[in-house]
Design a protein around this motif. Sequence first.
Motif, PDB file in Angstrom:
ATOM      1  N   VAL A  97       3.495   0.277   2.399  1.00 22.35           N
ATOM      2  CA  VAL A  97       3.267  -0.780   3.424  1.00 22.35           C
ATOM      3  C   VAL A  97       3.197  -2.194   3.170  1.00 22.35           C
ATOM      4  CG1 VAL A  97       1.515  -0.759   5.594  1.00 22.35           C
ATOM      5  CG2 VAL A  97       2.967   0.958   5.095  1.00 22.35           C
ATOM      6  N   LYS A  98       3.356  -3.071   3.549  1.00 25.25           N
ATOM      7  CA  LYS A  98       2.770  -4.896   3.365  1.00 25.25           C
ATOM      8  C   LYS A  98       1.506  -4.906   3.851  1.00 25.25           C
ATOM      9  CE  LYS A  98       3.331 -10.081   3.708  1.00 25.25           C
ATOM     10  NZ  LYS A  98       4.807 -10.594   4.912  1.00 25.25           N
ATOM     11  N   ALA A  99       0.682  -5.834   2.907  1.00 24.56           N
ATOM     12  CA  ALA A  99      -0.783  -5.592   3.369  1.00 24.56           C
ATOM     13  C   ALA A  99      -1.280  -6.885   2.389  1.00 24.56           C
ATOM     14  CB  ALA A  99      -1.283  -4.498   2.166  1.00 24.56           C
ATOM     15  N   GLU A 100      -1.499  -7.258   3.674  1.00 24.51           N
ATOM     16  CA  GLU A 100      -2.290  -9.240   3.317  1.00 24.51           C
ATOM     17  C   GLU A 100      -4.341  -8.769   3.135  1.00 24.51           C
ATOM     18  OE1 GLU A 100      -0.879 -11.532   2.718  1.00 24.51           O
ATOM     19  OE2 GLU A 100       1.247 -10.434   2.689  1.00 24.51           O
ATOM     20  N   ILE A 101      -4.571  -9.965   1.987  1.00 27.78           N
ATOM     21  CA  ILE A 101      -5.873  -9.863   2.444  1.00 27.78           C
ATOM     22  C   ILE A 101      -6.718 -10.977   3.664  1.00 27.78           C
ATOM     23  CG2 ILE A 101      -8.015 -10.591   0.537  1.00 27.78           C
ATOM     24  CD1 ILE A 101      -6.539 -10.754  -1.800  1.00 27.78           C
ATOM     25  N   ARG A 102      -7.638 -10.059   4.440  1.00 26.50           N
ATOM     26  CA  ARG A 102      -8.306 -10.082   5.195  1.00 26.50           C
ATOM     27  C   ARG A 102      -9.538 -10.622   5.581  1.00 26.50           C
ATOM     28  NH1 ARG A 102     -11.367  -8.358   9.689  1.00 26.50           N
ATOM     29  NH2 ARG A 102     -10.785  -6.226   8.884  1.00 26.50           N
ATOM     30  N   GLU A 103     -10.350 -10.191   4.617  1.00 31.95           N
ATOM     31  CA  GLU A 103     -11.656 -10.067   4.364  1.00 31.95           C
ATOM     32  C   GLU A 103     -12.361  -9.875   3.133  1.00 31.95           C
ATOM     33  OE1 GLU A 103     -14.954  -9.007   7.741  1.00 31.95           O
ATOM     34  OE2 GLU A 103     -15.330  -7.903   6.132  1.00 31.95           O
ATOM     35  N   VAL A 104     -12.695 -10.922   2.514  1.00 32.91           N
ATOM     36  CA  VAL A 104     -13.590 -10.446   0.617  1.00 32.91           C
ATOM     37  C   VAL A 104     -14.872 -10.418   1.467  1.00 32.91           C
ATOM     38  CG1 VAL A 104     -14.130 -11.369  -1.348  1.00 32.91           C
ATOM     39  CG2 VAL A 104     -11.558 -11.617  -0.286  1.00 32.91           C
ATOM     40  N   ALA A 105     -15.551  -9.724   0.858  1.00 31.37           N
ATOM     41  CA  ALA A 105     -16.659  -9.366   0.707  1.00 31.37           C
ATOM     42  C   ALA A 105     -17.593 -10.196   0.359  1.00 31.37           C
ATOM     43  CB  ALA A 105     -17.814  -8.394   0.298  1.00 31.37           C
ATOM     44  N   ALA A 163       0.870  -1.205   0.126  1.00 29.63           N
ATOM     45  CA  ALA A 163      -0.055  -0.019   0.522  1.00 29.63           C
ATOM     46  C   ALA A 163       0.811   0.898  -0.421  1.00 29.63           C
ATOM     47  CB  ALA A 163      -1.067   0.032   1.424  1.00 29.63           C
ATOM     48  N   PHE A 164       0.799   2.100  -1.185  1.00 29.28           N
ATOM     49  CA  PHE A 164       1.228   3.589  -1.137  1.00 29.28           C
ATOM     50  C   PHE A 164       0.434   4.866  -0.054  1.00 29.28           C
ATOM     51  CE2 PHE A 164       3.597   0.654  -3.352  1.00 29.28           C
ATOM     52  CZ  PHE A 164       4.902   0.842  -3.411  1.00 29.28           C
ATOM     53  N   LEU A 165       0.611   5.983  -0.413  1.00 33.06           N
ATOM     54  CA  LEU A 165       0.672   6.836  -0.303  1.00 33.06           C
ATOM     55  C   LEU A 165      -0.583   7.390  -1.328  1.00 33.06           C
ATOM     56  CD1 LEU A 165       0.679   8.027   3.181  1.00 33.06           C
ATOM     57  CD2 LEU A 165      -1.005   6.939   2.676  1.00 33.06           C
ATOM     58  N   GLN A 166      -1.016   8.201  -1.645  1.00 30.37           N
ATOM     59  CA  GLN A 166      -1.529   8.757  -2.409  1.00 30.37           C
ATOM     60  C   GLN A 166      -1.076  10.591  -2.931  1.00 30.37           C
ATOM     61  OE1 GLN A 166      -5.268   8.505  -4.651  1.00 30.37           O
ATOM     62  NE2 GLN A 166      -4.842   6.476  -5.069  1.00 30.37           N
ATOM     63  N   PHE A 212      -0.288   6.996   7.780  1.00 35.38           N
ATOM     64  CA  PHE A 212      -1.689   5.940   7.056  1.00 35.38           C
ATOM     65  C   PHE A 212      -2.469   6.545   7.690  1.00 35.38           C
ATOM     66  CE2 PHE A 212       2.000   4.315   4.846  1.00 35.38           C
ATOM     67  CZ  PHE A 212       0.904   3.271   3.568  1.00 35.38           C
ATOM     68  N   ARG A 213      -2.509   7.968   7.821  1.00 37.28           N
ATOM     69  CA  ARG A 213      -4.005   7.729   8.381  1.00 37.28           C
ATOM     70  C   ARG A 213      -5.540   7.774   8.331  1.00 37.28           C
ATOM     71  NH1 ARG A 213      -0.752  12.764   8.734  1.00 37.28           N
ATOM     72  NH2 ARG A 213       0.113  13.821  10.515  1.00 37.28           N
ATOM     73  N   LEU A 214      -7.088   7.334   9.131  1.00 37.72           N
ATOM     74  CA  LEU A 214      -7.584   7.063   8.710  1.00 37.72           C
ATOM     75  C   LEU A 214      -8.610   8.112   8.051  1.00 37.72           C
ATOM     76  CD1 LEU A 214      -9.083   6.299  12.238  1.00 37.72           C
ATOM     77  CD2 LEU A 214      -7.983   4.502  10.498  1.00 37.72           C
ATOM     78  N   GLY A 215      -9.423   7.108   6.767  1.00 33.24           N
ATOM     79  CA  GLY A 215      -9.230   8.132   5.387  1.00 33.24           C
ATOM     80  C   GLY A 215      -8.746   8.308   4.645  1.00 33.24           C
ATOM     81  N   ALA A 216      -7.031   7.886   4.637  1.00 30.04           N
ATOM     82  CA  ALA A 216      -6.129   8.591   3.429  1.00 30.04           C
ATOM     83  C   ALA A 216      -6.522   7.277   1.818  1.00 30.04           C
ATOM     84  CB  ALA A 216      -4.661   8.102   4.158  1.00 30.04           C
TER      85      ALA A 216
END
Length: 357
Positions: A233-241, A223-226, A264-268
């Motif tokens: 930041v490493k990201a792993e799939i936790r949940e899929v609808a 994950a990269f901030l825009q 990496f604030r909430l809403g970023a």
Amino acid sequence: MSRGFRCAALLSLALLTACGQEEQAVPDPVRPVLFTTAEKKWPEEAQFTGTVEPRYTTDLGFQVLGRMISRSVNVGDEVEEGQQIALLDPASLEFAVRVAEASLSAAKAQLANAEGSEKRLQALAKNGVSSKASLDTAEQSRKTAEANVDSAEADLHKAREQLGFTRLTATFDGIVTATDASVGQVVSAGQTVVSIARLDARDAVVDVPEALVTQLRGKSFEAFLQTVKGPGVKAEIREVAPQATSATRTQRVRMTLENPPENFRLGALVTLRSNDASDEVITLPMTSLLEEDGKTYVWRIDEASMTVEKVAVTVGRKSAGEFVAVNGVMPGQKIVTAGVHSLESGQKVYLGGEPEL
């Protein structure tokens, strides 16, 4: 033949020979070309845009009915565990506590009276003055008084607990994400007053087209901030609808962010890219594609000789204005992007500025 005529003929021949040599010495024109440098990048199906959201959010509310007289936090405020958030008017519950305390005092007085009566009758019974029936009645009265004291103590404990419920406190460290009640409002038991999100666990949430969800299984992402350049930041799939939304035909995917930094604030807004190198492709402008006799080519620039060479390519996915070159082109090669129908193999070109003659 006269000598003058012979000299004129020789002079004419010499001039023609010189002109021919000058014509042969004129080099072919060097053509300017527009170009792009081929490089691998992630295609649309290997990167997604999402937002940073809390993994855990708790709605807090009072456990009793009352009128809210104070709320000390607003959206965006950080709170600590045990911090007071809101307060109800305690007047009616304070009165209930006083009533319960009075009831307990009366019950204890009745118990003391019942115990005294029982002791007197026990002393008289030893001397044969009191009857067995009177003693049994006194004993029963004492047990009833004891039960009344226990009941009054329970009522007082409950009243004090209810009074404590007029103070709403944070149950963990976090940040306020929503407020649903205002000062002066009468709130019912269980009604949400504020929502608090934990800061120690954050997810990246993306909406993925239904057709691409199966391709994500088993892959890891970054994950990269825009808005801010920096490491991913490493990201792993936790949940899929379980199913796609009817309006957009996308499924919501939640990815756990591993030790995200504070920015990496909430809403970023974040961009999530697959770590699978096989997902990277070379894309070129459609203007660089040459189609002849059912085959596809591009013009590659040889920087050593500054000439162009026609190279066969396999075209993969096409999208607006570009295509994927499956093979035939390597990263770092320069590809002509305009005028592909008017070039010839081996033609001299230059990339900008004045041509090199």
